[in-house]
Design a protein around this motif. Structure first.
Motif, short mmCIF file in Angstrom:
data_model
loop_
_atom_site.label_atom_id
_atom_site.label_comp_id
_atom_site.label_asym_id
_atom_site.label_seq_id
_atom_site.Cartn_x
_atom_site.Cartn_y
_atom_site.Cartn_z
N ARG A 1 5.85 8.50 -11.78
CA ARG A 1 5.68 8.04 -11.27
C ARG A 1 5.32 6.36 -11.84
O ARG A 1 6.18 5.39 -11.31
N LEU B 1 5.19 0.82 3.49
CA LEU B 1 6.17 1.30 3.99
C LEU B 1 6.45 2.53 4.07
O LEU B 1 5.75 3.24 2.48
N VAL C 1 -1.94 5.69 -4.61
CA VAL C 1 -3.06 7.24 -5.08
C VAL C 1 -2.64 8.12 -6.22
O VAL C 1 -3.50 8.38 -5.76
N TRP D 1 3.65 15.97 0.45
CA TRP D 1 3.82 15.19 -0.63
C TRP D 1 3.25 15.36 -2.34
O TRP D 1 2.72 14.30 -2.45
N ILE E 1 1.19 -0.93 0.03
CA ILE E 1 -0.29 0.08 -0.05
C ILE E 1 1.04 1.41 0.24
O ILE E 1 1.50 1.75 1.30
C1 SAM Z 1 5.69 8.28 2.03
S1 SAM Z 1 5.57 7.03 0.99
C2 SAM Z 1 6.14 6.31 0.48
C3 SAM Z 1 6.61 5.60 -0.43
C4 SAM Z 1 7.26 4.30 -0.69
N1 SAM Z 1 6.36 2.58 -0.20
C5 SAM Z 1 8.53 3.55 0.53
O1 SAM Z 1 9.26 2.64 1.38
O2 SAM Z 1 9.12 4.76 -0.28
C6 SAM Z 1 3.50 7.19 1.05
C7 SAM Z 1 3.19 6.60 -0.57
O3 SAM Z 1 1.86 5.89 0.05
C8 SAM Z 1 0.80 6.92 -1.05
N2 SAM Z 1 -0.33 6.93 -0.41
C9 SAM Z 1 -1.00 7.41 0.49
N3 SAM Z 1 -2.31 7.07 0.78
C10 SAM Z 1 -2.34 6.26 -0.33
C11 SAM Z 1 -3.62 5.86 0.27
N4 SAM Z 1 -4.61 5.02 1.06
N5 SAM Z 1 -3.57 3.75 -0.80
C12 SAM Z 1 -2.44 4.77 -1.40
N6 SAM Z 1 -1.60 4.76 -1.54
C13 SAM Z 1 -0.95 5.88 -1.01
C14 SAM Z 1 1.21 7.81 -1.15
O4 SAM Z 1 0.94 8.79 -2.30
C15 SAM Z 1 2.79 8.00 -1.39
O5 SAM Z 1 3.83 7.23 -2.70
#
Ligand code: SAM
Length: 278
Positions: A156, A190, A144, A202, A111
């Motif tokens: 991305r 993560l 998302v 972000w 996720i």
């Molecule tokens: C801090 S980033 C982490 C990225 C990656 N997992 C890493 O390890 O570097 C958080 C990610 O979660 C995504 N995100 C936030 N809410 C979400 C949701 N409800 N469903 C899917 N992705 C989501 C954001 O767009 C972002 O890309």
């Protein structure tokens, strides 16, 4: 004054993101065919002291052999390879300590993968963890904000597909995660956003900030015996994440800090692991 500045900044992000994010979703920019730069690295852990270097190299050799990383090692950049080693080592520890058993055909989800620079580690873990003959993997990334565009005008989504090259059974969905009751054996989160300020910085709209709802959706989507792994950066975020999990009635029985041996980040990486009762 600092508080006022911070809340002013959050307000500005909210307004900006409320316009910018829907525009990205509208344009859905993708430029297929992105190829990542690769370069072999002779000496991998030069930043470490002699003793640590020996230990890091030993872990590297073991991971490379157990998880069949040889091809990836030669087709990645040194930084990307080492980050994947770090993620793999961390996730392996999380699974080892969880007491979980993964079936021959594993269904998993990640996720918030962003541009999924660590998908090779995740897919290798699922395929080879405690199964030398390998298993069949169905892995989905739910992002998302897949259409966020980088300086080279690739999104991305483009980068995620480039990192996924050659992986069977792996898909990247450009949408937020939703509850899929009882579907997954393993879900990973993560670095989910724990604080609104990071979520806004972000580029996400304020209304999408629902960290409790998101972990509850993940929890409801696990099979009996399924595992949820949540990783955060820094102690403050880790503790806040623990409160979010507890507020949703999720008992994370495993908790640890990953040592920064294979890759050094400015903030320590902390892990929560929760198993759904069977
Ligand atoms: C801090 S980033 C982490 C990225 C990656 N997992 C890493 O390890 O570097 C958080 C990610 O979660 C995504 N995100 C936030 N809410 C979400 C949701 N409800 N469903 C899917 N992705 C989501 C954001 O767009 C972002 O890309």
């Amino acid at each position: 004054m600092n508080d006022r500045l911070a809340s002013l900044r959050r307000w500005a992000w909210r307004v900006y993101n409320a316009v910018d994010y829907p525009l990205r979703q509208w344009f859905r920019l993708r430029r297929p065919g992105l190829r990542l730069r690769t370069r072999a690295e002779a000496d991998r852990f030069t930043h470490l002291a002699a003793e640590e270097k020996v230990r890091a190299e030993a872990i590297h050799q073991r991971l490379r052999s157990a998880y069949h990383l040889e091809e990836f090692e030669h087709n990645s950049s040194p930084v990307n390879y080492r980050e994947n080693l770090f993620y793999l080592d961390l996730l392996e520890k999380a699974l080892d300590r969880s007491g979980a058993v993964l079936p021959q055909q594993v269904v998993a989800g990640d996720i918030g993968p962003s541009h999924w620079f660590y998908v090779q580690a995740l897919a290798a873990l699922l395929r080879w963890w405690r199964r030398p003959q390998g298993r069949t993997v169905a892995l989905t990334g739910y992002e998302v904000d897949a259409y966020r565009v980088y300086g080279d005008l690739h999104s991305r989504y483009d980068y995620a597909l480039a990192h996924m090259r050659g992986l069977a059974g792996v898909e990247y969905l450009p949408r937020g995660f939703w509850p899929q009751p009882g579907r997954f054996h393993l879900l990973t989160m993560l670095f989910p956003f724990v604080f609104e300020r990071d979520h806004l910085a972000w580029g996400l709209p304020g209304k999408l900030f629902r960290p409790g709802e998101l972990v509850a959706a993940a929890w409801a989507s696990l099979q009996p015996g399924g595992v949820l792994i949540v990783v955060n950066q820094g102690l403050e975020e880790h503790r806040a994440q623990g409160e979010i999990l507890a507020a949703q009635g999720i008992q994370a029985g495993v908790e640890f800090c990953q040592e920064p041996l294979l890759y050094a980040y400015p903030l320590d990486r902390f892990v929560w692991v929760a198993c759904r009762g069977s």
